[in-house]
Design an enzyme around this catalytic site. Structure first.
Site, mmCIF file in Angstrom:
data_model
loop_
_atom_site.group_PDB
_atom_site.id
_atom_site.type_symbol
_atom_site.label_atom_id
_atom_site.label_comp_id
_atom_site.label_asym_id
_atom_site.label_seq_id
_atom_site.Cartn_x
_atom_site.Cartn_y
_atom_site.Cartn_z
ATOM 1 N N GLU A 43 101.189 4.677 5.639
ATOM 2 C CA GLU A 43 100.092 3.812 6.082
ATOM 3 C C GLU A 43 98.733 4.414 5.718
ATOM 4 O OE1 GLU A 43 101.800 5.818 7.951
ATOM 5 O OE2 GLU A 43 100.616 6.591 9.624
ATOM 6 N N ASN A 77 104.694 -0.417 14.458
ATOM 7 C CA ASN A 77 106.077 -0.474 13.977
ATOM 8 C C ASN A 77 107.062 -0.588 15.128
ATOM 9 O OD1 ASN A 77 106.501 -0.566 11.212
ATOM 10 N ND2 ASN A 77 106.054 1.599 10.940
ATOM 11 N N ASP A 101 93.323 5.638 7.178
ATOM 12 C CA ASP A 101 94.607 5.625 7.874
ATOM 13 C C ASP A 101 94.600 4.525 8.938
ATOM 14 O OD1 ASP A 101 97.187 7.347 8.199
ATOM 15 O OD2 ASP A 101 96.499 6.987 10.246
ATOM 16 N N HIS A 159 109.406 -3.108 11.558
ATOM 17 C CA HIS A 159 108.918 -2.565 10.287
ATOM 18 C C HIS A 159 108.358 -3.628 9.360
ATOM 19 C CE1 HIS A 159 110.169 1.611 10.792
ATOM 20 N NE2 HIS A 159 111.131 1.113 11.546
ATOM 21 N N ASP A 176 104.851 -3.321 7.583
ATOM 22 C CA ASP A 176 104.570 -3.473 6.149
ATOM 23 C C ASP A 176 103.504 -4.534 5.909
ATOM 24 O OD1 ASP A 176 106.336 -1.550 5.418
ATOM 25 O OD2 ASP A 176 107.838 -2.899 4.550
#
Ligand code: C2E
Ligand code: C2E
Length: 167
Positions: free
Chosen positions: A85, A50, A42, A55, A59
């Site tokens: 994620e 973010n 993670d 965003h 990504d």
């Protein structure tokens, strides 16, 4: 048809394997191999990334981590997107000791070579035929280890060992 198969097998954003493909491969390996190592990964503080950078950068960070996974495991290993994620790796036939070498290598590489810099936490579990482990317990232990890695400061590898009740 080949295109369709690729879609089911591959995660669109990261080009890692999909979760359903990972599931299949773990089931197959638990039938055919003698052991294997599973890890849940993670990205630490992802929400903050973010919120801070947007965003698109979020990504891109997921893609960077995915690319590092692909560059640092063997072709026979399965790197997958678990969702959001969260990523996962399954190592067919790989011992816990070797699995930990790989997990530590990845945690280090990610902290060294992402931009903006991110870190990952990694929860590791292992099965072998002698213990009759099941997929749900393999997953639960990795998930618990990941939780402990988060609770105890992140940017690290935690292994949740099998509790052998027969002993
Ligand atoms: P090492 O990096 O300390 O890895 C120790 C053992 O962990 C390896 O023993 C292997 O059993 C397992 N292992 C490590 N990384 C991976 C991985 O990404 N996937 C899988 N499935 N297993 C992994 P092995 O194979 O006898 O290799 C001994 C040493 O040879 C390695 O020690 C490393 O120094 C070197 N080596 C082997 N293959 C490669 C490679 O493709 N690239 C690099 N850079 N070094 C390699
Ligand atoms: P590959 O086996 O698909 O491994 C891809 C990448 O995973 C390696 O890139 C390396 O970053 C990582 N990796 C895999 N196994 C190990 C390992 O045991 N230890 C460490 N530290 N890293 C590992 P790399 O090093 O650029 O190697 C590219 C390809 O070259 C490998 O692809 C493999 O096909 C071959 N190769 C490199 N070193 C060795 C080696 O010592 N023995 C063998 N049999 N093949 C090697």
């Amino acid at each position: 048809r080949e295109e369709l198969e690729k879609m089911v097998v591959t995660d669109h954003l990261t080009k890692l394997y999909s979760r359903s493909y990972l599931d299949d491969k773990i089931h197959q390996s638990m039938n055919e191999d003698h052991e294997g190592t599973f890890m849940m990964i993670d990205i630490d503080n992802f929400k903050l990334i973010n919120d801070t950078f947007g965003h698109q950068v979020g990504d891109d960070v997921i893609i960077q981590v995915a690319n590092l996974i692909n560059a640092n495991i063997r072709g026979s290993d399965i790197g997958a997107r678990w969702g959001g994620e969260e990523l996962a790796i399954y190592l067919p036939g790989v011992s816990l000791t070797a699995g930990l070498v790989i997990a530590e290598r990845l945690v280090k590489r990610v902290s060294e070579s992402t931009e903006p810099q991110v870190t990952i936490s990694c929860g590791v579990s292992h099965w072998n035929r002698g213990r009759h482990d099941s997929y749900p317990t393999l997953f639960k232990r990795a998930d618990k280890a990941l939780y402990i890695a988060k609770q105890s400061g992140k940017n690290k590898v935690i292994v949740q060992e099998h509790e052998d009740r027969s002993k």
